[in-house]
Design a protein around this motif. Structure first.
Motif, mmCIF file in Angstrom:
data_model
loop_
_atom_site.group_PDB
_atom_site.id
_atom_site.type_symbol
_atom_site.label_atom_id
_atom_site.label_comp_id
_atom_site.label_asym_id
_atom_site.label_seq_id
_atom_site.Cartn_x
_atom_site.Cartn_y
_atom_site.Cartn_z
ATOM 1 N N LYS A 1 0.846 -1.202 0.000
ATOM 2 C CA LYS A 1 0.000 0.000 0.000
ATOM 3 C C LYS A 1 0.876 1.246 0.000
ATOM 4 O O LYS A 1 0.607 2.210 -0.717
ATOM 5 C CB LYS A 1 -0.917 0.020 1.225
ATOM 6 C CG LYS A 1 -2.126 -0.839 1.076
ATOM 7 C CD LYS A 1 -3.085 -0.179 0.108
ATOM 8 C CE LYS A 1 -4.369 -0.969 0.078
ATOM 9 N NZ LYS A 1 -5.223 -0.579 -1.021
ATOM 10 N N GLN B 1 2.206 1.795 -3.432
ATOM 11 C CA GLN B 1 1.134 2.217 -4.343
ATOM 12 C C GLN B 1 0.842 3.708 -4.180
ATOM 13 O O GLN B 1 0.708 4.429 -5.170
ATOM 14 C CB GLN B 1 -0.137 1.407 -4.083
ATOM 15 C CG GLN B 1 -0.056 -0.028 -4.545
ATOM 16 C CD GLN B 1 -1.318 -0.809 -4.177
ATOM 17 O OE1 GLN B 1 -2.383 -0.246 -3.977
ATOM 18 N NE2 GLN B 1 -1.188 -2.127 -4.087
ATOM 19 N N SER C 1 1.554 6.698 -6.874
ATOM 20 C CA SER C 1 0.440 7.566 -7.264
ATOM 21 C C SER C 1 0.811 9.037 -7.087
ATOM 22 O O SER C 1 0.495 9.875 -7.940
ATOM 23 C CB SER C 1 -0.803 7.250 -6.444
ATOM 24 O OG SER C 1 -1.278 5.956 -6.747
#
Length: 138
Positions: A4, A7, A11
């Motif tokens: 996570k 990610q 992003s």
């Protein structure tokens, strides 16, 4: 599979790259409109010399931040990214409102780019906040 944390980090990096592209496109469109009208006199007032100096700093931040975020993963840098993202959102909204209210500029097709910038930076704010809160290590 990315964690996570990674990610969110990716992003945020992609978001800042997209923000750079949007502000560059906005600037290029402004130049093109001046060329089509064969009138660049508006650039003396907006952005003017002070505005071009601000643009240099803004473009540099947009270009450097994704590289820093890719190279380093310090908690301080995560929270700094969150804070500077909020600052840039408020800065660009204030800039747009100034043109709309003070300069009496109605909404037009050009504002699609402004709203695109606002949307992307909101996404960056959310992702950078979630990234800053992550406890896991990659």
């Amino acid at each position: 599979m990315l964690s996570k944390q990674e990610q969110y980090r990716q992003s945020v990096i992609v978001g800042w790259i997209m923000l750079l592209q949007v502000v560059l496109v906005m600037f290029i469109i402004s130049i093109l409109r001046g060329a089509v009208k064969n009138d660049f006199s508006g650039f003396a007032k907006d952005p003017g010399i002070g505005g071009t100096n601000i643009m240099i700093i803004v473009f540099a931040i947009y270009a450097i931040l994704p590289v820093l975020l890719r190279a380093m993963d310090y908690i301080f840098l995560r929270w700094f990214t969150f804070a500077i993202s909020i600052f840039f959102l408020l800065f660009f909204i204030a800039h747009q409102l100034t043109h709309m209210i003070v300069d009496n500029m109605p909404l037009n097709l050009y504002h699609v780019l402004d709203f695109t910038h606002h949307g992307i930076i909101l996404w960056v704010i959310v992702c950078s906040f979630k990234w800053a809160k992550c406890k896991d290590n990659v």
